[in-house]
Enzyme design. Structure first.
Site, PDB file in Angstrom:
ATOM      1  CG  HIS A 202       4.686  -7.600   0.920  1.00 26.81           C
ATOM      2  ND1 HIS A 202       5.493  -6.632   1.419  1.00 26.81           N
ATOM      3  CD2 HIS A 202       4.276  -7.165  -0.293  1.00 26.81           C
ATOM      4  CE1 HIS A 202       5.581  -5.631   0.557  1.00 26.81           C
ATOM      5  NE2 HIS A 202       4.855  -5.929  -0.498  1.00 26.81           N
TER       6      HIS A 202
HETATM    7  C1  UD1 Z   1       0.367  -6.171  -3.419  1.00 28.36           C
HETATM    8  C2  UD1 Z   1       1.145  -5.626  -4.602  1.00 28.36           C
HETATM    9  C3  UD1 Z   1       2.551  -5.263  -4.154  1.00 28.36           C
HETATM   10  C4  UD1 Z   1       2.515  -4.327  -2.953  1.00 28.36           C
HETATM   11  C5  UD1 Z   1       1.652  -4.916  -1.847  1.00 28.36           C
HETATM   12  C6  UD1 Z   1       1.499  -3.919  -0.743  1.00 28.36           C
HETATM   13  C7  UD1 Z   1       0.633  -6.514  -6.843  1.00 28.36           C
HETATM   14  C8  UD1 Z   1       1.028  -7.493  -7.873  1.00 28.36           C
HETATM   15  N1  UD1 Z   1       1.280  -6.629  -5.653  1.00 28.36           N
HETATM   16  O1  UD1 Z   1       1.018  -7.358  -2.994  1.00 28.36           O
HETATM   17  O2  UD1 Z   1       3.212  -4.594  -5.207  1.00 28.36           O
HETATM   18  O3  UD1 Z   1       3.832  -4.170  -2.493  1.00 28.36           O
HETATM   19  O4  UD1 Z   1       0.350  -5.216  -2.373  1.00 28.36           O
HETATM   20  O5  UD1 Z   1       1.166  -4.547   0.455  1.00 28.36           O
HETATM   21  O6  UD1 Z   1      -0.214  -5.703  -7.071  1.00 28.36           O
HETATM   22  N2  UD1 Z   1      -4.477 -11.246   0.835  1.00 28.36           N
HETATM   23  C9  UD1 Z   1      -5.282 -11.338   1.942  1.00 28.36           C
HETATM   24  N3  UD1 Z   1      -6.022 -10.239   2.288  1.00 28.36           N
HETATM   25  C10 UD1 Z   1      -6.006  -9.079   1.577  1.00 28.36           C
HETATM   26  C11 UD1 Z   1      -5.188  -9.023   0.440  1.00 28.36           C
HETATM   27  C12 UD1 Z   1      -4.447 -10.111   0.100  1.00 28.36           C
HETATM   28  O7  UD1 Z   1      -5.323 -12.366   2.611  1.00 28.36           O
HETATM   29  O8  UD1 Z   1      -6.697  -8.116   1.970  1.00 28.36           O
HETATM   30  C13 UD1 Z   1      -3.664 -12.438   0.480  1.00 28.36           C
HETATM   31  C14 UD1 Z   1      -4.349 -13.332  -0.543  1.00 28.36           C
HETATM   32  O9  UD1 Z   1      -3.997 -14.646  -0.247  1.00 28.36           O
HETATM   33  C15 UD1 Z   1      -3.703 -12.889  -1.831  1.00 28.36           C
HETATM   34  C16 UD1 Z   1      -2.296 -12.555  -1.386  1.00 28.36           C
HETATM   35  O10 UD1 Z   1      -2.447 -11.991  -0.093  1.00 28.36           O
HETATM   36  O11 UD1 Z   1      -3.722 -13.888  -2.813  1.00 28.36           O
HETATM   37  C17 UD1 Z   1      -1.598 -11.565  -2.294  1.00 28.36           C
HETATM   38  O12 UD1 Z   1      -2.383 -10.377  -2.425  1.00 28.36           O
HETATM   39  P1  UD1 Z   1      -2.118  -9.403  -3.673  1.00 28.36           P
HETATM   40  O13 UD1 Z   1      -2.962  -8.193  -3.558  1.00 28.36           O
HETATM   41  O14 UD1 Z   1      -2.205 -10.183  -4.935  1.00 28.36           O
HETATM   42  O15 UD1 Z   1      -0.613  -9.042  -3.527  1.00 28.36           O
HETATM   43  P2  UD1 Z   1       0.215  -8.488  -2.279  1.00 28.36           P
HETATM   44  O16 UD1 Z   1       1.210  -9.506  -1.907  1.00 28.36           O
HETATM   45  O17 UD1 Z   1      -0.705  -7.947  -1.252  1.00 28.36           O
HETATM   46  N1  UDP Z   2       2.806  -0.698   6.801  1.00 33.56           N
HETATM   47  C1  UDP Z   2       1.905  -0.594   7.870  1.00 33.56           C
HETATM   48  N2  UDP Z   2       1.630  -1.711   8.605  1.00 33.56           N
HETATM   49  C2  UDP Z   2       2.199  -2.921   8.346  1.00 33.56           C
HETATM   50  C3  UDP Z   2       3.118  -3.016   7.260  1.00 33.56           C
HETATM   51  C4  UDP Z   2       3.391  -1.885   6.513  1.00 33.56           C
HETATM   52  O1  UDP Z   2       1.373   0.484   8.114  1.00 33.56           O
HETATM   53  O2  UDP Z   2       1.916  -3.879   9.068  1.00 33.56           O
HETATM   54  C5  UDP Z   2       3.099   0.503   6.002  1.00 33.56           C
HETATM   55  C6  UDP Z   2       4.564   0.856   5.955  1.00 33.56           C
HETATM   56  O3  UDP Z   2       4.921   1.657   7.045  1.00 33.56           O
HETATM   57  C7  UDP Z   2       4.641   1.586   4.620  1.00 33.56           C
HETATM   58  C8  UDP Z   2       3.652   0.843   3.762  1.00 33.56           C
HETATM   59  O4  UDP Z   2       2.749   0.220   4.662  1.00 33.56           O
HETATM   60  O5  UDP Z   2       4.200   2.919   4.757  1.00 33.56           O
HETATM   61  C9  UDP Z   2       4.392  -0.164   2.940  1.00 33.56           C
HETATM   62  O6  UDP Z   2       3.492  -1.097   2.453  1.00 33.56           O
HETATM   63  P1  UDP Z   2       3.939  -2.528   1.935  1.00 33.56           P
HETATM   64  O7  UDP Z   2       5.204  -2.933   2.563  1.00 33.56           O
HETATM   65  O8  UDP Z   2       2.766  -3.408   2.100  1.00 33.56           O
HETATM   66  O9  UDP Z   2       4.100  -2.292   0.372  1.00 33.56           O
HETATM   67  P2  UDP Z   2       5.276  -1.758  -0.565  1.00 33.56           P
HETATM   68  O10 UDP Z   2       5.746  -0.460  -0.042  1.00 33.56           O
HETATM   69  O11 UDP Z   2       6.332  -2.804  -0.603  1.00 33.56           O
HETATM   70  O12 UDP Z   2       4.617  -1.641  -1.893  1.00 33.56           O
END
Ligand code: UD1
Ligand code: UDP
Length: 349
Positions: A202
């Site tokens: 992601h």
């Molecule tokens: C965010 C965090 C990242 C974290 C991750 C955990 C930032 C910059 N990034 O990344 O550090 O590791 O969360 O999972 O804060 N989207 C959906 N549905 C949702 C949320 C997001 O479809 O509920 C899609 C949208 O297209 C959005 C994209 O995902 O533009 C990115 O979402 P965003 O919250 O900006 O960043 P993550 O990649 O989720």
């Molecule tokens: N996780 C989950 N379901 C998923 C993907 C991740 O429960 O489909 C959990 C995972 O086990 C961990 C946390 O979400 O506890 C990690 O989140 P993510 O990878 O989105 O973010 P990051 O840790 O990179 O910020």
């Protein structure tokens, strides 16, 4: 003490659930959900599964550019803080919700606690790196999961208010392990223990660069084992935009709940991921991790041989998957599973 806790993204709900349980016994916690993650499978599912109380405030920001999303959280959270007048604000990790929470508190001179402080990847092009550096420099209490994090802060001149408490994600994992039923989950997906690899992707660096994303999918396609890939909506959108489809041995599924994810991790042959949290979970569960990045905030997992940095390079990924796991006990890298109690003890003092 009245504490406003700010959460917004999947891993923050998991961390908050572990800390809230202990925190709310001693303090009045006001929980704010920024709305950064809003899909039920990225948000609601964790509140119900982990018995996290419904948020007191939902800021409903949704997805946007970094500037807009951070600014909207800042503006809406400031209103909440002016109304609630808490003694402290608490933020987790390194998302845009973390940064906005830190700025909102700092600008109102409200003491700030940062959980998961001191992590550094050394890559300032990564949005999370800026978020965590800025949050740390706003905080007066910095709860570090590892000694490396404490050392990183010292290198930036931050030594006051720094507490090495271990990782709240270890607390969260231990609480789930008792009720984990991997067999049921594996059966539903027709998987056998150690007979598959588990994949998540992601990070912006991988999803927003079609060449890297294609290289990762190609590398997965070349593996001898099937791969199960619970996909964040971001990577699905990126695959669609780049017209990439998963290779035949890769099964893309919806994001899963926390217990199901731990079950899938525990029984996997390898975990292949760019997630921060999953690198730690793989280590804690004794499953070798292949990190689809070139650097990590968790270098101690690499140093002890349980994690391999493979970038988005097919050969490095294949070699890392083949690499046998180290023998002997795993070192206690993430504390003793009682980080939440330690944090609450410091907050009380
Ligand atoms: C965010 C965090 C990242 C974290 C991750 C955990 C930032 C910059 N990034 O990344 O550090 O590791 O969360 O999972 O804060 N989207 C959906 N549905 C949702 C949320 C997001 O479809 O509920 C899609 C949208 O297209 C959005 C994209 O995902 O533009 C990115 O979402 P965003 O919250 O900006 O960043 P993550 O990649 O989720
Ligand atoms: N996780 C989950 N379901 C998923 C993907 C991740 O429960 O489909 C959990 C995972 O086990 C961990 C946390 O979400 O506890 C990690 O989140 P993510 O990878 O989105 O973010 P990051 O840790 O990179 O910020």
């Amino acid at each position: 003490m009245k504490i406003v806790s700010v959460v917004g993204a999947r891993p923050q709900f998991i961390k908050a659930a572990a800390l809230s349980r202990v925190l709310s016994a001693r303090h009045q916690e006001v929980l704010v959900h920024t709305g950064q993650h809003y899909d039920p499978l990225l948000s609601d599912v964790f509140f119900s599964e982990l018995d996290l109380p419904p948020p007191d405030y939902h800021l409903g920001v949704g997805s946007a550019t970094h500037g807009k999303q951070t600014a909207q959280i800042l503006e809406r959270l400031e209103r909440v803080l002016l109304k609630e007048r808490p003694q402290r604000v608490l933020v987790y990790g390194d998302t845009n919700s973390t940064l906005a929470g830190a700025l909102a508190a700092a600008k109102l001179n409200i003491p700030l606690a940062h959980v998961e402080a001191g992590l550094r990847s050394g890559d300032r092009t990564m949005p999370e790196e800026l978020n965590r550096i800025l949050a740390d420099h706003c905080a007066d209490l910095l709860f570090c999961p590892t000694q490396t994090a404490v050392d990183n802060l010292a290198r930036e001149g931050i030594t006051a208010g720094v507490h090495l408490v271990g990782d709240v994600m270890y607390d969260a994992l231990l609480a789930q392990l008792e009720r984990l039923d991997p067999r049921a989950k594996l059966e539903r997906l027709a998987l056998t223990p150690r007979g598959y690899v588990l994949v998540t992707v992601h990070r912006a660096a991988n999803t927003d660069d079609p060449r890297r994303l294609r290289a990762i999918l190609d590398a997965l396609g070349a593996l001898a084992l099937p791969a199960v890939f619970p996909a964040h909506p971001r990577v699905l959108k990126a695959m669609a935009a780049a017209r990439l489809s998963p290779p035949p041995n890769v099964r893309v599924i919806d994001p899963v709940g926390y217990g199901d994810m731990l079950a899938l991790e525990k029984e996997a042959h390898r975990v292949l991921t760019d997630s921060g949290g999953m690198q730690k979970e793989a280590f804690l569960l004794g499953v070798p991790c292949v990190t689809l990045r070139d650097e990590t905030e968790w270098p101690e997992t690499v140093a002890c041989g349980w994690n391999t940095l493979a970038g988005a390079d097919a050969e490095r990924i294949a070699a890392a998957v083949e690499r046998p796991p180290p023998t002997g006990d795993r070192p206690p890298l993430f504390g003793d599973g009682h980080a939440a109690e330690k944090i609450v003890r410091v907050l009380k003092g």
